[in-house]
Design a protein around this motif. Structure first.
Motif, mmCIF file in Angstrom:
data_model
loop_
_atom_site.group_PDB
_atom_site.id
_atom_site.type_symbol
_atom_site.label_atom_id
_atom_site.label_comp_id
_atom_site.label_asym_id
_atom_site.label_seq_id
_atom_site.Cartn_x
_atom_site.Cartn_y
_atom_site.Cartn_z
ATOM 1 N N MET A 206 0.850 -1.169 0.000
ATOM 2 C CA MET A 206 0.000 0.000 0.000
ATOM 3 C C MET A 206 0.897 1.234 0.000
ATOM 4 S SD MET A 206 -3.106 1.032 2.606
ATOM 5 C CE MET A 206 -3.572 -0.626 2.896
ATOM 6 N N SER A 207 0.563 2.143 -0.822
ATOM 7 C CA SER A 207 1.427 3.318 -0.941
ATOM 8 C C SER A 207 1.259 4.242 0.266
ATOM 9 C CB SER A 207 1.099 4.076 -2.232
ATOM 10 O OG SER A 207 -0.118 4.744 -2.092
ATOM 11 N N ARG A 208 2.231 5.034 0.469
ATOM 12 C CA ARG A 208 2.242 5.988 1.597
ATOM 13 C C ARG A 208 1.104 6.998 1.444
ATOM 14 N NH1 ARG A 208 3.003 6.949 6.582
ATOM 15 N NH2 ARG A 208 3.955 8.910 7.110
ATOM 16 N N ALA A 209 0.774 7.403 0.234
ATOM 17 C CA ALA A 209 -0.289 8.379 -0.006
ATOM 18 C C ALA A 209 -1.649 7.817 0.408
ATOM 19 C CB ALA A 209 -0.312 8.790 -1.476
ATOM 20 N N GLN B 283 -2.188 5.483 2.650
ATOM 21 C CA GLN B 283 -2.192 5.416 4.119
ATOM 22 C C GLN B 283 -2.471 6.777 4.737
ATOM 23 O OE1 GLN B 283 1.648 3.742 5.031
ATOM 24 N NE2 GLN B 283 0.869 1.631 4.975
ATOM 25 N N VAL B 284 -1.884 7.814 4.194
ATOM 26 C CA VAL B 284 -2.090 9.168 4.709
ATOM 27 C C VAL B 284 -3.548 9.593 4.508
ATOM 28 C CG1 VAL B 284 -1.492 11.610 4.344
ATOM 29 C CG2 VAL B 284 0.312 9.888 4.466
ATOM 30 N N LEU B 285 -4.108 9.286 3.327
ATOM 31 C CA LEU B 285 -5.514 9.644 3.058
ATOM 32 C C LEU B 285 -6.466 8.892 3.997
ATOM 33 C CD1 LEU B 285 -5.573 9.901 -0.830
ATOM 34 C CD2 LEU B 285 -5.797 11.747 0.824
ATOM 35 N N ARG B 286 -6.211 7.615 4.241
ATOM 36 C CA ARG B 286 -7.054 6.844 5.176
ATOM 37 C C ARG B 286 -6.970 7.419 6.585
ATOM 38 N NH1 ARG B 286 -6.515 0.471 3.660
ATOM 39 N NH2 ARG B 286 -7.806 0.588 1.801
ATOM 40 N N ALA B 287 -5.772 7.745 7.008
ATOM 41 C CA ALA B 287 -5.592 8.316 8.342
ATOM 42 C C ALA B 287 -6.293 9.669 8.456
ATOM 43 C CB ALA B 287 -4.098 8.458 8.656
ATOM 44 N N LEU B 288 -6.205 10.475 7.402
ATOM 45 C CA LEU B 288 -6.864 11.777 7.392
ATOM 46 C C LEU B 288 -8.384 11.622 7.441
ATOM 47 C CD1 LEU B 288 -6.541 14.829 7.209
ATOM 48 C CD2 LEU B 288 -6.616 14.611 4.722
ATOM 49 N N ARG B 289 -8.929 10.688 6.655
ATOM 50 C CA ARG B 289 -10.374 10.445 6.661
ATOM 51 C C ARG B 289 -10.829 9.970 8.040
ATOM 52 N NH1 ARG B 289 -13.800 6.562 6.853
ATOM 53 N NH2 ARG B 289 -12.304 4.916 6.532
ATOM 54 N N LEU B 290 -10.054 9.091 8.656
ATOM 55 C CA LEU B 290 -10.382 8.581 9.983
ATOM 56 C C LEU B 290 -10.388 9.707 11.010
ATOM 57 C CD1 LEU B 290 -10.961 6.106 11.762
ATOM 58 C CD2 LEU B 290 -8.503 5.870 12.060
ATOM 59 N N ARG B 291 -9.414 10.604 10.925
ATOM 60 C CA ARG B 291 -9.333 11.718 11.870
ATOM 61 C C ARG B 291 -10.459 12.722 11.659
ATOM 62 N NH1 ARG B 291 -6.514 11.755 16.418
ATOM 63 N NH2 ARG B 291 -4.520 12.710 16.127
ATOM 64 N N LEU B 292 -10.844 12.964 10.423
ATOM 65 C CA LEU B 292 -11.879 13.968 10.132
ATOM 66 C C LEU B 292 -13.293 13.429 10.323
ATOM 67 C CD1 LEU B 292 -10.383 15.707 6.978
ATOM 68 C CD2 LEU B 292 -10.443 16.564 9.327
ATOM 69 N N PHE B 293 -13.552 12.241 9.830
ATOM 70 C CA PHE B 293 -14.918 11.723 9.815
ATOM 71 C C PHE B 293 -15.148 10.555 10.755
ATOM 72 C CE2 PHE B 293 -14.047 13.323 5.482
ATOM 73 C CZ PHE B 293 -14.898 14.417 5.511
ATOM 74 N N GLY B 294 -14.109 10.020 11.352
ATOM 75 C CA GLY B 294 -14.255 8.858 12.203
ATOM 76 C C GLY B 294 -14.288 7.603 11.358
ATOM 77 N N PRO B 295 -14.282 6.462 11.998
ATOM 78 C CA PRO B 295 -14.258 5.210 11.235
ATOM 79 C C PRO B 295 -15.597 4.953 10.550
ATOM 80 C CG PRO B 295 -14.452 4.762 13.572
ATOM 81 C CD PRO B 295 -14.276 6.239 13.428
ATOM 82 N N ALA B 296 -15.543 4.199 9.494
ATOM 83 C CA ALA B 296 -16.762 3.839 8.766
ATOM 84 C C ALA B 296 -17.513 2.774 9.560
ATOM 85 C CB ALA B 296 -16.398 3.307 7.387
ATOM 86 N N LYS B 297 -18.814 2.735 9.354
ATOM 87 C CA LYS B 297 -19.609 1.709 10.034
ATOM 88 C C LYS B 297 -19.316 0.359 9.391
ATOM 89 C CE LYS B 297 -23.725 2.503 7.213
ATOM 90 N NZ LYS B 297 -25.100 2.942 7.198
ATOM 91 N N GLU B 298 -19.334 -0.678 10.241
ATOM 92 C CA GLU B 298 -19.066 -2.036 9.771
ATOM 93 C C GLU B 298 -20.349 -2.852 9.896
ATOM 94 O OE1 GLU B 298 -16.074 -3.597 12.349
ATOM 95 O OE2 GLU B 298 -14.659 -1.992 11.905
ATOM 96 N N LEU B 299 -20.732 -3.522 8.820
ATOM 97 C CA LEU B 299 -21.897 -4.405 8.877
ATOM 98 C C LEU B 299 -21.521 -5.634 9.680
ATOM 99 C CD1 LEU B 299 -24.780 -5.133 7.956
ATOM 100 C CD2 LEU B 299 -23.754 -6.238 5.975
#
Length: 171
Positions: free
Chosen positions: A1-4, A6-22
């Motif tokens: 997985m590229s560094r970019a 990983q950074v985007l996932r971390a940013l999304r997690l920090r801004l919006f929180g984790p996604a809901k899991e079924l």
């Protein structure tokens, strides 16, 4: 997985929180989700959240029993792991079996009571007839009693005597 990525996932997690899991679905088609424990960008820790997306989105149409008991226990965090469909079906058949047993015992009890009443072993329950409500001003009487008449101008403490008591004071 590229560094970019990983950074985007971390940013999304920090801004919006984790996604809901079924987590699962029940036999009615309701879907159960969880949002894992996470930390907000301000550093606040948000505990795990569990919720259901109901088939019928109109909440006022739901009644007791529309959600399986096992799933409701999971949502309210009374159990750690979500239920399996096998567990739900097993418990449902057990509940139906218990309902049938209760019905059978109740019928046997009614027959036994009828037999005991017939043989005179047990007195039949008395059926009382209530002629009013206890809070009514004339409970059990045909006519209402006269209410005491007084005004604030003529009231004297201790001056009222119950009818039939005469003029003697009990002190």
């Amino acid at each position: 997985m590229s560094r970019a990525v990983q950074v985007l996932r971390a940013l999304r997690l920090r801004l919006f929180g984790p996604a809901k899991e079924l987590v699962g679905t029940d036999q009615f088609g309701n879907k159960y989700y969880r949002v894992p424990k996470h930390e907000t960008r301000a550093g606040q820790i948000i505990p795990e959240r569990r919720f259901v997306e109901a088939v019928n989105s109109e909440a006022y149409r739901y009644e007791m029993g529309d959600f399986p008991t096992e799933w409701e226990a999971w949502i309210r965090k009374r159990r750690k792991d979500p239920p399996t469909i096998e567990e739900i079906l097993k418990n449902e058949s057990y509940r139906e079996e218990m309902k049938q047993k209760i019905k059978d015992v109740s019928e046997k009890d009614k027959l036994l009571q009828a037999k005991e009443y017939k043989e005179g072993l047990v007195a039949e329950p008395a059926h009382t007839q209530v002629k009013g409500h206890a809070s009514a001003p004339y409970y059990g009487k045909k006519e209402p009693s006269q209410d005491p008449m007084s005004t604030a101008n003529t009231f004297q403490p201790g001056s009222w005597m119950p009818p039939g008591s005469g003029s003697s004071h009990n002190k």
